[in-house]
Scaffold this motif. Sequence first.
Motif, PDB file in Angstrom:
ATOM      1  N   ALA A 110       0.841  -1.205   0.000  1.00 48.56           N
ATOM      2  CA  ALA A 110       0.000   0.000   0.000  1.00 48.56           C
ATOM      3  C   ALA A 110       0.875   1.255   0.000  1.00 48.56           C
ATOM      4  O   ALA A 110       0.580   2.229  -0.710  1.00 48.56           O
ATOM      5  CB  ALA A 110      -0.930  -0.005   1.213  1.00 48.56           C
ATOM      6  N   TYR A 111       1.963   1.230   0.771  1.00 49.31           N
ATOM      7  CA  TYR A 111       2.879   2.371   0.802  1.00 49.31           C
ATOM      8  C   TYR A 111       3.447   2.638  -0.597  1.00 49.31           C
ATOM      9  O   TYR A 111       3.437   3.775  -1.078  1.00 49.31           O
ATOM     10  CB  TYR A 111       4.025   2.124   1.792  1.00 49.31           C
ATOM     11  N   TRP A 112       3.956   1.591  -1.246  1.00 48.82           N
ATOM     12  CA  TRP A 112       4.576   1.775  -2.555  1.00 48.82           C
ATOM     13  C   TRP A 112       3.542   2.124  -3.621  1.00 48.82           C
ATOM     14  O   TRP A 112       3.835   2.901  -4.523  1.00 48.82           O
ATOM     15  CB  TRP A 112       5.424   0.557  -2.939  1.00 48.82           C
ATOM     16  N   ARG A 113       2.334   1.599  -3.520  1.00 48.92           N
ATOM     17  CA  ARG A 113       1.289   1.968  -4.487  1.00 48.92           C
ATOM     18  C   ARG A 113       0.995   3.467  -4.391  1.00 48.92           C
ATOM     19  O   ARG A 113       0.905   4.158  -5.406  1.00 48.92           O
ATOM     20  CB  ARG A 113       0.009   1.163  -4.239  1.00 48.92           C
ATOM     21  N   GLU A 114       0.892   3.965  -3.157  1.00 47.42           N
ATOM     22  CA  GLU A 114       0.635   5.396  -2.964  1.00 47.42           C
ATOM     23  C   GLU A 114       1.834   6.232  -3.435  1.00 47.42           C
ATOM     24  O   GLU A 114       1.659   7.278  -4.070  1.00 47.42           O
ATOM     25  CB  GLU A 114       0.340   5.669  -1.491  1.00 47.42           C
ATOM     26  N   ALA A 115       3.048   5.773  -3.136  1.00 45.25           N
ATOM     27  CA  ALA A 115       4.249   6.494  -3.584  1.00 45.25           C
ATOM     28  C   ALA A 115       4.266   6.598  -5.104  1.00 45.25           C
ATOM     29  O   ALA A 115       4.567   7.663  -5.654  1.00 45.25           O
ATOM     30  CB  ALA A 115       5.503   5.782  -3.083  1.00 45.25           C
ATOM     31  N   ILE A 116       3.940   5.511  -5.772  1.00 41.63           N
ATOM     32  CA  ILE A 116       3.931   5.511  -7.240  1.00 41.63           C
ATOM     33  C   ILE A 116       2.847   6.443  -7.764  1.00 41.63           C
ATOM     34  O   ILE A 116       3.083   7.247  -8.671  1.00 41.63           O
ATOM     35  CB  ILE A 116       3.742   4.075  -7.767  1.00 41.63           C
ATOM     36  N   GLU A 117       1.659   6.366  -7.168  1.00 40.20           N
ATOM     37  CA  GLU A 117       0.536   7.188  -7.620  1.00 40.20           C
ATOM     38  C   GLU A 117       0.835   8.677  -7.498  1.00 40.20           C
ATOM     39  O   GLU A 117       0.536   9.458  -8.394  1.00 40.20           O
ATOM     40  CB  GLU A 117      -0.719   6.839  -6.824  1.00 40.20           C
ATOM     41  N   PHE A 118       1.450   9.076  -6.379  1.00 34.70           N
ATOM     42  CA  PHE A 118       1.677  10.496  -6.115  1.00 34.70           C
ATOM     43  C   PHE A 118       3.117  10.943  -6.366  1.00 34.70           C
ATOM     44  O   PHE A 118       3.461  12.099  -6.115  1.00 34.70           O
ATOM     45  CB  PHE A 118       1.257  10.837  -4.683  1.00 34.70           C
ATOM     46  N   ALA A 119       3.974  10.040  -6.846  1.00 32.92           N
ATOM     47  CA  ALA A 119       5.385  10.341  -7.108  1.00 32.92           C
ATOM     48  C   ALA A 119       6.064  10.939  -5.880  1.00 32.92           C
ATOM     49  O   ALA A 119       6.831  11.893  -5.964  1.00 32.92           O
ATOM     50  CB  ALA A 119       5.536  11.263  -8.316  1.00 32.92           C
TER      51      ALA A 119
ATOM     52  N   PRO B 172       7.925   9.090  -2.759  1.00 32.15           N
ATOM     53  CA  PRO B 172       9.010   9.509  -3.641  1.00 32.15           C
ATOM     54  C   PRO B 172       8.773   9.031  -5.075  1.00 32.15           C
ATOM     55  O   PRO B 172       7.852   8.259  -5.336  1.00 32.15           O
ATOM     56  CB  PRO B 172      10.222   8.788  -3.040  1.00 32.15           C
ATOM     57  N   GLN B 173       9.638   9.499  -5.964  1.00 31.36           N
ATOM     58  CA  GLN B 173       9.625   8.969  -7.324  1.00 31.36           C
ATOM     59  C   GLN B 173      10.155   7.536  -7.258  1.00 31.36           C
ATOM     60  O   GLN B 173      11.081   7.255  -6.505  1.00 31.36           O
ATOM     61  CB  GLN B 173      10.510   9.815  -8.231  1.00 31.36           C
ATOM     62  N   VAL B 174       9.557   6.648  -8.023  1.00 31.78           N
ATOM     63  CA  VAL B 174       9.953   5.239  -7.965  1.00 31.78           C
ATOM     64  C   VAL B 174      10.247   4.741  -9.376  1.00 31.78           C
ATOM     65  O   VAL B 174       9.444   4.912 -10.292  1.00 31.78           O
ATOM     66  CB  VAL B 174       8.844   4.371  -7.329  1.00 31.78           C
ATOM     67  N   LEU B 175      11.413   4.128  -9.523  1.00 34.47           N
ATOM     68  CA  LEU B 175      11.823   3.496 -10.774  1.00 34.47           C
ATOM     69  C   LEU B 175      12.064   2.023 -10.494  1.00 34.47           C
ATOM     70  O   LEU B 175      12.473   1.649  -9.398  1.00 34.47           O
ATOM     71  CB  LEU B 175      13.112   4.122 -11.304  1.00 34.47           C
ATOM     72  N   VAL B 176      11.814   1.190 -11.505  1.00 31.80           N
ATOM     73  CA  VAL B 176      12.081  -0.236 -11.359  1.00 31.80           C
ATOM     74  C   VAL B 176      13.096  -0.677 -12.404  1.00 31.80           C
ATOM     75  O   VAL B 176      13.195  -0.097 -13.487  1.00 31.80           O
ATOM     76  CB  VAL B 176      10.798  -1.103 -11.481  1.00 31.80           C
TER      77      VAL B 176
ATOM     78  N   GLY C  34      14.434  -5.078  -9.227  1.00 29.18           N
ATOM     79  CA  GLY C  34      14.920  -4.096  -8.275  1.00 29.18           C
ATOM     80  C   GLY C  34      14.154  -2.799  -8.410  1.00 29.18           C
ATOM     81  O   GLY C  34      13.380  -2.618  -9.363  1.00 29.18           O
ATOM     82  N   PHE C  35      14.353  -1.906  -7.446  1.00 29.16           N
ATOM     83  CA  PHE C  35      13.692  -0.602  -7.508  1.00 29.16           C
ATOM     84  C   PHE C  35      14.479   0.426  -6.712  1.00 29.16           C
ATOM     85  O   PHE C  35      15.293   0.083  -5.853  1.00 29.16           O
ATOM     86  CB  PHE C  35      12.246  -0.696  -6.991  1.00 29.16           C
ATOM     87  N   VAL C  36      14.206   1.675  -7.016  1.00 33.05           N
ATOM     88  CA  VAL C  36      14.773   2.790  -6.264  1.00 33.05           C
ATOM     89  C   VAL C  36      13.671   3.817  -6.042  1.00 33.05           C
ATOM     90  O   VAL C  36      12.867   4.075  -6.931  1.00 33.05           O
ATOM     91  CB  VAL C  36      15.992   3.424  -6.994  1.00 33.05           C
ATOM     92  N   GLY C  37      13.634   4.357  -4.830  1.00 31.61           N
ATOM     93  CA  GLY C  37      12.754   5.473  -4.499  1.00 31.61           C
ATOM     94  C   GLY C  37      13.642   6.657  -4.165  1.00 31.61           C
ATOM     95  O   GLY C  37      14.590   6.519  -3.380  1.00 31.61           O
ATOM     96  N   PHE C  38      13.372   7.806  -4.751  1.00 28.39           N
ATOM     97  CA  PHE C  38      14.216   8.985  -4.522  1.00 28.39           C
ATOM     98  C   PHE C  38      13.386  10.248  -4.624  1.00 28.39           C
ATOM     99  O   PHE C  38      12.338  10.270  -5.268  1.00 28.39           O
ATOM    100  CB  PHE C  38      15.374   9.032  -5.529  1.00 28.39           C
TER     101      PHE C  38
END
Length: 176
Positions: free
Chosen positions: A52-61, A63-67, A76-80
Amino acid sequence: MSEPIEVEVRPAKERDAKVIAEIQAAAAQAAFKAQFPGEPMPEFDSLKKSQAYWREAIEFADPQVLVAVADGEVVGFVGFDRSRDPKTPATMGEIWALYARPSHWDKGVGLALWDAARDGLIDEGCTKVTAWVPLGYERALRFFDMAGFKREMTSIKTVLVGLTRIEEIRFKRDLK
């Protein structure tokens, strides 16, 4: 380093949240076992809560998330984003999270993610970047050392992971 693999880095999609949570849990467990062999694992956030945390992070950028994708699989992934540390300038970025599947460690996944995050932070106007790393996670400490980060020895702090206290240190580097 093992034989590097071909990795594509792309923005995360909401459907990636589940695999991101799974990668984070698997990598954290493997790192903990390396740091505390024979000790029971602390309770980490549930996969559902993490997803749920990562879904919200992705939705609202935030943090910005790349895979990182290899052979059609997210590995793998990075949040920045901007630094979460108090009193830091708006030009200070932060690597909030950087994880790869343990089966893909030492294959260039982390480097590909770091390169993409660095480009994203520069595009956002950041000139410096930090990352908080647990002191006992030798693999992560080596990674950030090799990526040109410098340890800020006066930044060491203790955080709770479940019932286990872990010391973290802040790494910092210029983005130029």
